[in-house]
Write a protein that holds these residues in place. Structure first.
Motif, mmCIF file in Angstrom:
data_model
loop_
_atom_site.group_PDB
_atom_site.id
_atom_site.type_symbol
_atom_site.label_atom_id
_atom_site.label_comp_id
_atom_site.label_asym_id
_atom_site.label_seq_id
_atom_site.Cartn_x
_atom_site.Cartn_y
_atom_site.Cartn_z
ATOM 1 N N LEU A 23 1.086 -1.281 -0.098
ATOM 2 C CA LEU A 23 -0.195 -0.021 0.357
ATOM 3 C C LEU A 23 0.758 1.474 0.081
ATOM 4 O O LEU A 23 0.483 2.730 -0.491
ATOM 5 N N SER A 24 2.572 0.894 0.598
ATOM 6 C CA SER A 24 2.783 2.487 0.618
ATOM 7 C C SER A 24 3.785 2.614 -0.276
ATOM 8 O O SER A 24 3.649 3.480 -0.713
ATOM 9 N N ALA A 27 0.924 4.477 -2.511
ATOM 10 C CA ALA A 27 0.877 6.025 -2.201
ATOM 11 C C ALA A 27 1.141 6.343 -2.741
ATOM 12 O O ALA A 27 0.921 7.752 -3.301
ATOM 13 N N MET A 30 0.283 7.480 -5.678
ATOM 14 C CA MET A 30 -0.551 8.414 -6.129
ATOM 15 C C MET A 30 -0.046 10.001 -5.332
ATOM 16 O O MET A 30 -0.500 10.746 -5.866
ATOM 17 N N ARG A 31 1.042 10.071 -4.765
ATOM 18 C CA ARG A 31 1.460 10.800 -4.713
ATOM 19 C C ARG A 31 1.847 11.634 -5.946
ATOM 20 O O ARG A 31 1.533 13.420 -5.762
#
Length: 218
Positions: A23-24, A27, A30-31
């Protein structure tokens, strides 16, 4: 001397840990997407997130609510709102019921900025690499994780189907469209579940609990 334990296929880190690692990585992508999209319209990611949050909220939101939804401090939210106001993307209005209450509203200019398309986003490409069944299961998994966080008061209650008073899960025999939305009086399927619906009306806690139990057991 400290020797780091080697991870091998026979001795992996916990499943929970590996999922969080995954998930990191998502993320991070996505950032990158958020920075690229924000930069294309002359904003930063926090400002873009505020415009996205306000879209579809005709009544606007207060600074405290915006800060809570974004997970930032009120001063940070205030600074971003003021910057957006100077650009003409948002405006502050007194509440109709309480003139002392100030809400932040999206302007037509802000909506136009939000509609600016940015092609080739990394996260969108990654989701597109999944087949329909995998995307549907991922959506359901995300709904469950979001609900857990909001039940722990870690995030505000989201405008999801599963928290809405109009949602009736698994009331139809049709496996493709087992749910019913009483707002539009129509059946719909798992892949059509909303994470953020403009027509959402929060159900009372007991109803939400009963709805979730039905949804989870299917």
């Amino acid at each position: 001397m400290y020797i780091r334990r080697m991870e091998t296929p026979k001795n992996p880190l916990s499943l929970n840990y590996r999922i969080r690692e995954g998930l990191s990585r998502l993320a991070m992508a996505m950032r990158v997407d958020e920075w690229e999209r924000a930069k294309a319209i002359g904003l930063n990611p926090t400002q873009l997130a505020i415009l996205t949050l306000l879209e579809g909220r005709k009544g606007g939101l207060g600074v405290k609510e915006i800060a809570a939804h974004l997970g930032v401090s009120q001063p940070t939210a205030t600074d971003s709102i003021n910057a957006l106001g100077k650009k003409g993307h948002v405006e502050k209005r007194a509440g109709q019921g309480d003139r002392r209450s100030i809400g932040v509203h999206l302007t037509p200019a802000g909506l136009a900025a939000l509609r600016h398309d940015t092609e080739g986003q990394l996260a969108e490409q990654a989701i597109g690499s999944l087949d329909d069944g995998e995307q549907q299961q991922l959506l359901i998994t995300l709904v469950k994780m979001i609900r857990h966080l909001q039940e722990k008061d870690a995030i505000p209650v989201q405008r999801m189907c599963v928290t809405c008073r109009y949602f009736a899960p698994f009331v139809h025999a049709d496996e493709e469209r087992p749910h019913h939305c009483h707002f539009v009086n129509a059946s719909f399927g798992q892949r059509e579940l909303r994470v953020d619906c403009r027509d959402h009306e929060l159900a009372d806690p007991s109803s939400r609990a009963a709805t979730w139990e039905t949804f989870e057991t299917g």
